[in-house]
Enzyme design. Structure first.
Site, PDB file in Angstrom:
ATOM      1  N   GLY A 178       9.494 -64.944  29.381  1.00 38.57           N
ATOM      2  CA  GLY A 178       8.888 -65.903  30.302  1.00 38.57           C
ATOM      3  C   GLY A 178       8.086 -65.262  31.409  1.00 38.57           C
ATOM      4  CG  HIS A 183       1.437 -61.266  31.823  1.00 37.90           C
ATOM      5  ND1 HIS A 183       0.927 -60.705  30.684  1.00 37.90           N
ATOM      6  CD2 HIS A 183       2.656 -60.688  32.008  1.00 37.90           C
ATOM      7  CE1 HIS A 183       1.769 -59.812  30.220  1.00 37.90           C
ATOM      8  NE2 HIS A 183       2.837 -59.781  30.993  1.00 37.90           N
ATOM      9  CG  HIS A 207       3.634 -62.998  27.823  1.00 42.67           C
ATOM     10  ND1 HIS A 207       3.661 -62.773  29.170  1.00 42.67           N
ATOM     11  CD2 HIS A 207       4.706 -62.349  27.320  1.00 42.67           C
ATOM     12  CE1 HIS A 207       4.708 -62.042  29.486  1.00 42.67           C
ATOM     13  NE2 HIS A 207       5.360 -61.749  28.380  1.00 42.67           N
ATOM     14  N   GLY A 252       3.693 -56.679  22.386  1.00 40.83           N
ATOM     15  CA  GLY A 252       2.660 -55.915  23.077  1.00 40.83           C
ATOM     16  C   GLY A 252       2.888 -54.413  22.944  1.00 40.83           C
ATOM     17  CB  SER A 290       4.032 -55.866  33.707  1.00 42.27           C
ATOM     18  OG  SER A 290       5.424 -55.973  33.956  1.00 42.27           O
ATOM     19  NE  ARG A 299      11.289 -55.465  35.067  1.00 41.10           N
ATOM     20  CZ  ARG A 299      11.700 -55.503  33.797  1.00 41.10           C
ATOM     21  NH1 ARG A 299      10.852 -55.190  32.835  1.00 41.10           N
ATOM     22  NH2 ARG A 299      12.926 -55.846  33.493  1.00 41.10           N
TER      23      ARG A 299
END
Ligand code: PAF
Length: 278
Positions: free
Chosen positions: A28, A31, A34, A144, A182, A184
């Site tokens: 989830g 970005h 994905h 990815g 990412s 993160r």
């Protein structure tokens, strides 16, 4: 797009569609990286499913499981717009009922690099991915290349356990300044975000040395570290020049080399990689 939360509902959907299904497993907070996986799955399969599950078994005790970013409504919009047909968003209890005792040991390929820094991480990844394959029964699954070791682990699991799913690796998506996308990245402060493209520059320095004929592993690692050392906000966790098949560090390259690194900005740890071919 339909969203379901139970394994039974996914199975009912799957058994209603005999055609090929492309699966995009995610945690989830999606970005453009994905979205590019879903779009590729859409081009290559008549049906596309995605999963959204922040998998607790791949997080270590001191990692960011509790603060991992989540936004289901936004993710649903992005997936639907990219052409996803089914979203499987299970609870932890649905995926790991109390009686769960069996986990996948992904073997030596999971030991170095990320596996060395994050003990048990790839055991959790391999287990949840194999479970998702058993639940969705996809024809192909899309991952990815940014998570190069994860991709290598999944390819190995599928090969060694004869899992009938085609694994498709997709190119890393980057911001304009080169930072790999990412979930993160959202943890970074503005100054850390401005410093973070140093990973891309360091990989570029390794690639430039390679293009100049450098084949010694320590010189390739040094070229990357020199760039990271000049960025005060970056703290290298590891820098690697490894055989892409085994992920073991190389002394002198005779074939392709995978450059990879993990770098801390404060508490946030980013990874990136670049494959060099002769
Ligand atoms: O790459 C990820 O987001 C996760 O590791 C994955 C493959 C969805 C398994 O939880």
């Amino acid at each position: 797009m339909k969203t379901v939360t139970t394994i039974a509902a996914v199975r009912a959907w799957r058994h209603a569609h005999e055609s090929a299904v492309g699966l995009v497993p995610t945690m989830g907070y999606l970005h453009a990286g994905h979205v590019s996986l879903v779009e590729r799955a859409r081009r290559e399969n008549p049906r596309v499913a995605a999963s959204l599950f922040v998998n607790p078994t791949q997080f270590g005790p001191n990692e960011d499981l509790a603060r991992y970013p989540r936004d289901l409504a936004r993710d649903q919009e992005l997936l639907a717009a990219a052409g996803c047909d089914l979203l499987f968003a299970p609870s932890v209890e649905e995926m790991y009922p109390e009686a769960s005792q069996v986990f996948v040991d992904p073997g030596p390929i999971a030991a170095p690099l990320e596996g060395g820094r994050r003990p048990g991480h790839f055991r959790g990844v391999a287990t949840v991915v194999l479970k998702l394959f058993g639940i969705v029964e996809p024809t192909r699954a899309y991952f990815g290349e940014k998570d190069a070791q994860q991709l290598a682990v999944i390819r190995r699991v599928v090969r060694d356990l004869d899992v009938p799913v085609g694994i498709v690796g997709c190119p890393t998506q980057r911001a304009e300044d080169g930072l790999a996308l990412s979930s993160r990245n959202t943890y970074l402060s503005p100054t850390q975000r401005a410093a973070a493209p140093v990973l891309h520059r360091a990989l570029g320095a390794g690639a430039a040395a390679w293009a100049g004929g450098e084949r010694r592993g320590d010189a390739l690692r040094r070229a990357m570290l020199d760039v990271l050392d000049r960025e005060p906000l970056a703290r290298a966790d590891y820098v690697s020049a490894a055989d892409p098949a085994t992920l073991q560090e190389i002394d002198a390259a005779a074939g392709p080399v995978l450059l990879s690194m993990a770098v801390f900005f404060g508490k946030t740890r980013l990874i990136d990689n670049r494959l060099l071919t002769p």
